[in-house]
Design a protein around this motif. Structure first.
Motif, mmCIF file in Angstrom:
data_model
loop_
_atom_site.group_PDB
_atom_site.id
_atom_site.type_symbol
_atom_site.label_atom_id
_atom_site.label_comp_id
_atom_site.label_asym_id
_atom_site.label_seq_id
_atom_site.Cartn_x
_atom_site.Cartn_y
_atom_site.Cartn_z
ATOM 1 N N TRP A 57 0.699 -1.235 0.042
ATOM 2 C CA TRP A 57 0.035 -0.002 -0.025
ATOM 3 C C TRP A 57 0.940 1.060 0.139
ATOM 4 O O TRP A 57 1.925 1.235 0.751
ATOM 5 N N GLY A 58 0.288 2.214 -0.786
ATOM 6 C CA GLY A 58 1.101 3.555 -0.705
ATOM 7 C C GLY A 58 0.393 4.532 0.198
ATOM 8 O O GLY A 58 -0.843 4.220 0.689
ATOM 9 N N PRO A 59 0.717 5.765 0.450
ATOM 10 C CA PRO A 59 -0.144 6.880 1.117
ATOM 11 C C PRO A 59 -1.539 6.939 0.521
ATOM 12 O O PRO A 59 -2.374 7.105 1.236
ATOM 13 N N ALA A 60 -1.459 7.054 -0.741
ATOM 14 C CA ALA A 60 -3.125 7.107 -1.386
ATOM 15 C C ALA A 60 -4.019 5.972 -1.030
ATOM 16 O O ALA A 60 -5.232 6.319 -0.547
ATOM 17 N N ASP A 61 -3.577 4.709 -0.794
ATOM 18 C CA ASP A 61 -4.379 3.712 -0.416
ATOM 19 C C ASP A 61 -5.035 3.866 1.060
ATOM 20 O O ASP A 61 -5.989 3.554 1.193
ATOM 21 N N ALA A 63 -4.792 6.635 2.697
ATOM 22 C CA ALA A 63 -5.741 7.833 2.543
ATOM 23 C C ALA A 63 -7.252 7.542 2.578
ATOM 24 O O ALA A 63 -8.235 8.006 3.092
ATOM 25 N N ILE A 64 -7.371 6.910 1.305
ATOM 26 C CA ILE A 64 -8.477 6.570 0.930
ATOM 27 C C ILE A 64 -9.578 5.523 1.813
ATOM 28 O O ILE A 64 -10.532 5.727 2.289
ATOM 29 N N TRP A 104 -15.103 -1.090 -1.159
ATOM 30 C CA TRP A 104 -13.549 -1.412 -1.202
ATOM 31 C C TRP A 104 -13.203 -2.470 -1.916
ATOM 32 O O TRP A 104 -12.225 -2.545 -2.660
#
Length: 199
Positions: A57-61, A63-64, A104
């Protein structure tokens, strides 16, 4: 005589205050449990990333995912503040859980084929049926029961359009959740009617 009446009134007020405090403490515990569970769920992918490369996971994942959890928990807390009816609260919880999982799964892997398959957009229509029905019902339990039954029907229709082979098990899972929520709303409506009929 006057003294005993005053003592009785004071005792009744104290008991009422204790009952309110207990209710508030229960509500506070529930809120802490809901938000604590959400925080734990948000940390699960981070923990999984320490043990496997399959989860990346990255920061966007995050965050969402965090925004979705915040929206679900915030909506549940609003519903819990609206009513003390346990069946109503449970119905909202089941409906929110089903909505969260549906969104999700669509974002992460897709239900019909991959997440890039435009057919998955039909599930937005499923949620629109539930949300629109809830607004039309003004969030009253009897109308909410009909709205969630309609949501279950919309879920099944998507499966029919997409082809049962893709989504049979998942469709059954979501239809069961929507109908469980509908039945809980029906129970809340019955309890509301009985409370209104009581002298």
């Amino acid at each position: 005589m006057f003294y005993s009446d005053a003592v009785r009134v004071h005792g009744d007020k104290a008991m009422a205050g204790n009952t309110e405090n207990k209710g508030g403490q229960r509500g506070s515990r529930w809120r802490r449990a809901v938000w604590g569970t959400a925080a734990f769920i948000l940390l699960l992918p981070l923990l999984a990333m320490q043990f496997t490369g399959e989860v990346a996971w990255g920061p966007a994942d995050f965050a969402i995912f965090g925004a979705m959890l915040f929206a679900a928990c915030g909506t549940y807390e609003m519903a819990a503040r609206m009513t003390g009816n346990t069946a109503y609260r449970a119905a909202v919880g089941v409906a929110l859980a089903a909505s969260f999982i549906l969104v999700w799964m669509n974002l992460a892997v897709g239900i019909i084929g991959s997440e890039d398959n435009p057919a998955n957009l039909m599930y937005g229509g499923v949620l629109a049926v539930g949300i629109g029905g809830a607004i039309l019902a003004r969030f009253q339990p009897h109308g909410m029961a009909r709205a969630l039954a309609g949501t279950a029907l919309a879920q099944a229709l998507v499966a029919v359009i997409a082809g049962w082979g893709y989504t049979l098990i998942l469709t059954g899972f979501f239809v069961a959740l929507w109908l469980t929520s509908a039945r809980l709303f029906q129970k809340a409506a019955r309890e509301q009617s009985l409370a209104g009929a009581a002298p």
